[in-house]
Design an enzyme around this catalytic site. Structure first.
Site, short mmCIF file in Angstrom:
data_model
loop_
_atom_site.label_atom_id
_atom_site.label_comp_id
_atom_site.label_asym_id
_atom_site.label_seq_id
_atom_site.Cartn_x
_atom_site.Cartn_y
_atom_site.Cartn_z
N TYR A 110 -5.90 -19.97 4.55
CA TYR A 110 -6.86 -18.85 4.57
C TYR A 110 -6.36 -17.83 5.57
O TYR A 110 -5.97 -18.19 6.69
CB TYR A 110 -8.26 -19.34 4.95
CG TYR A 110 -9.30 -18.25 5.06
CD1 TYR A 110 -9.84 -17.90 6.30
CD2 TYR A 110 -9.76 -17.57 3.93
CE1 TYR A 110 -10.80 -16.90 6.41
CE2 TYR A 110 -10.72 -16.56 4.03
CZ TYR A 110 -11.25 -16.24 5.27
OH TYR A 110 -12.20 -15.25 5.37
N ASP A 155 0.71 -16.94 10.31
CA ASP A 155 -0.68 -16.59 10.62
C ASP A 155 -1.14 -17.53 11.74
O ASP A 155 -1.52 -18.67 11.47
CB ASP A 155 -1.56 -16.74 9.37
CG ASP A 155 -3.00 -16.38 9.68
OD1 ASP A 155 -3.78 -16.13 8.74
OD2 ASP A 155 -3.37 -16.35 10.87
N LYS A 207 -8.95 -14.25 17.44
CA LYS A 207 -9.76 -15.27 18.13
C LYS A 207 -9.51 -15.33 19.65
O LYS A 207 -10.01 -14.51 20.39
CB LYS A 207 -9.53 -16.62 17.45
CG LYS A 207 -10.04 -16.59 15.97
CD LYS A 207 -9.92 -17.91 15.28
CE LYS A 207 -10.13 -17.77 13.80
NZ LYS A 207 -11.48 -18.11 13.34
P1 KE4 Z 1 -11.37 -13.15 10.91
O1 KE4 Z 1 -11.31 -11.94 9.98
O2 KE4 Z 1 -12.46 -14.11 10.56
O3 KE4 Z 1 -11.35 -12.74 12.39
O4 KE4 Z 1 -9.99 -13.95 10.74
C1 KE4 Z 1 -9.59 -14.36 9.45
C2 KE4 Z 1 -8.65 -15.54 9.59
C3 KE4 Z 1 -7.30 -15.33 9.44
N1 KE4 Z 1 -6.41 -16.35 9.56
C4 KE4 Z 1 -6.83 -17.61 9.84
C5 KE4 Z 1 -5.82 -18.71 9.96
C6 KE4 Z 1 -8.21 -17.88 10.01
O5 KE4 Z 1 -8.61 -19.14 10.28
C7 KE4 Z 1 -9.15 -16.83 9.89
C8 KE4 Z 1 -10.64 -17.04 10.03
N2 KE4 Z 1 -11.04 -18.38 10.32
C9 KE4 Z 1 -12.38 -18.76 9.89
C10 KE4 Z 1 -12.56 -20.25 10.19
N3 KE4 Z 1 -11.78 -21.06 9.35
C11 KE4 Z 1 -13.42 -17.92 10.56
C12 KE4 Z 1 -14.82 -18.46 10.44
C13 KE4 Z 1 -15.59 -17.75 9.37
O6 KE4 Z 1 -15.00 -17.38 8.34
O7 KE4 Z 1 -16.81 -17.59 9.59
#
Ligand code: KE4
Length: 429
Positions: A145, A240, A268
């Site tokens: 993801y 990523d 993060k």
């Molecule tokens: P954000 O747009 O949520 O800041 O980041 C996206 C993203 C990109 N790459 C990786 C490897 C990620 O894990 C994420 C977002 N992680 C999720 C949890 N698996 C955020 C939690 C959520 O979606 O509420």
């Protein structure tokens, strides 16, 4: 655990205004059932809900809070920063300071752009990769993801895996056609894609350690295989590290596995709990980004002074000696205790763990990719989750997510957690 009357009322009210009552799908507890506690405060390893319940928190805002909630030096710095205003829409020295710290930790980021989310980072990195290589296709991995940009919602992991939506509606077919999906830990499958599209693939984007199908480590040689294939075929390798960056080590997964990607996405932790993202890499590639180059990307709150302040203070703590060894000791004790409790309860489970990232998969077999992750018994996981929640342990509300250990988790927290795990598992039998 006290009756969740306040959270239930708030959840009903929230659903009038917010789809599913939340601003991010996984928070709605669809994968585990029940009413999500509405949180009013976080302090150290603890979160507190509207009904006065206290939980030991293993979500940590999905990764940013490696120092725990409201870490005093971060709070102190933020209080001073907010007195100077919250955003200027103009350059600040803070952005130089954070970028310099990131580049010192991860030398592959010779130059970078700070943005406001991981999604923005991954979306921009892929646009840049396409511009640099003049190619359209990208390769991602099933169960991986990288945020919710249209082209990346092809067999996504994280929320999509949990919600069982293979592709999200609303993504144009033309986008999906340019997104090739391979099984994680299978460099041979990627080689076949390159053989089929030798001059069309702009980039391979990978979570070097996957957290979004649950935690899955790269097999020896997998990441090296991706590095060799992308170099051989003139494509870019994008790590990523939105989750793994500053999580697995101060230098991230690229330091642990000794791989130099062409571009890296971060998020993060580098914002210390405030909205942040970053993408960066080889100077020659990054020099294509506006206003220096033609690749457009912009953001009102990019490099926001509050997020910069929280990120800088967080990295200052993380770069001190011994921090990651301490995290490793606690995470290893937690994983070992869970394994022991499962054996005593006669429950088959597989723990995927790298450093302070771990997932308890309810399956007897090793989880090495999305296919094997999907064998896990999500119903059993949901019961495990609810048993833990009732015992005051806030575990990630999805089988396909990672639990996060922070420096704020004490040995006593780990022991209390293992006590609750033992009870939670024995009642599943
Ligand atoms: P954000 O747009 O949520 O800041 O980041 C996206 C993203 C990109 N790459 C990786 C490897 C990620 O894990 C994420 C977002 N992680 C999720 C949890 N698996 C955020 C939690 C959520 O979606 O509420």
């Amino acid at each position: 655990m006290k009756e969740s009357a306040h959270s239930r009322r708030l959840f009903r009210e929230a659903q009038k205004y917010l789809p599913g009552g939340v601003d991010s799908p996984v928070r709605a507890f669809k994968a585990v059932g029940g009413t999500p506690p509405f949180i009013v405060k976080g302090q150290g390893s603890r979160i507190y809900d509207a009904d006065g319940n206290e939980f030991i928190d293993y979500v940590g805002s999905w990764g940013p809070l490696i120092l725990g909630h409201a870490h005093p030096p971060v709070v102190k710095a933020l209080k001073q920063a907010v007195e100077r205003g919250t955003s200027y829409g103009a350059p600040t020295e803070l952005e130089i300071t954070l970028a310099r710290m990131i580049s010192a930790a991860m030398p592959s980021l010779e130059m970078m752009r700070l943005v406001s989310s991981g999604t923005e980072a991954a979306m921009s990195a892929l646009r840049l990769a396409r511009a640099f290589t003049k190619r359209d296709k990208i390769v991602k991995f099933a169960g991986g993801y990288h945020g919710h940009a249209d082209g990346l919602l092809a067999k996504g992991g994280s929320g999509l895996a949990t919600l069982g939506i293979p592709d999200s509606p609303g993504v144009p077919a033309s986008y999906a056609r340019n997104t090739l999906v391979a099984p994680y830990n299978n460099a041979g499958a990627v080689a076949r894609l390159f053989e089929r599209y030798p001059e069309e693939i702009a980039a391979v984007i990978v979570e070097p350690v996957v957290a979004n199908m649950g935690v899955v480590a790269p097999h020896p040689g997998f990441l090296t295989g991706l590095r060799d294939l992308t170099s051989q075929f003139g494509a870019l390798l994008i790590f990523d590290e939105v989750i793994t960056g500053f999580r697995l080590a101060y230098g991230g997964a690229q330091a642990i596995y000794g791989i130099t990607p062409d571009l890296t996405c971060l998020g993060k932790i580098i914002g210390g709990g405030l909205p942040v993202g970053a993408y960066g890499g080889r100077r020659r590639i990054m020099e294509m980004v506006a206003p220096l180059g033609p690749v457009y990307q912009a953001g009102t709150l990019s490099g926001n002074p509050l997020a910069m302040t929280a990120g800088i203070e967080t990295l200052k703590v993380l770069r001190q000696p011994g921090v990651y060894q301490q995290l490793e000791a606690k995470s290893s004790a937690l994983a070992g205790g869970i394994k022991k409790a499962a054996a005593e309860a006669g429950i088959s489970l597989y723990i995927g763990r790298v450093a302070s990232l771990l997932t308890v998969f309810f399956t007897a077999k090793a989880v090495v990719d999305y296919e094997s992750a999907r064998q896990a018994d999500t119903k059993l996981f949901a019961r495990f989750f609810q048993n833990l929640l009732s015992a005051g342990i806030y575990w990630p509300p999805s089988q396909f997510e990672a639990a996060f250990v922070s420096t704020a988790h004490t040995d006593k927290d780990i022991q209390l957690t293992l006590g609750a795990v033992k009870t939670a598992l024995s009642s599943l039998g």
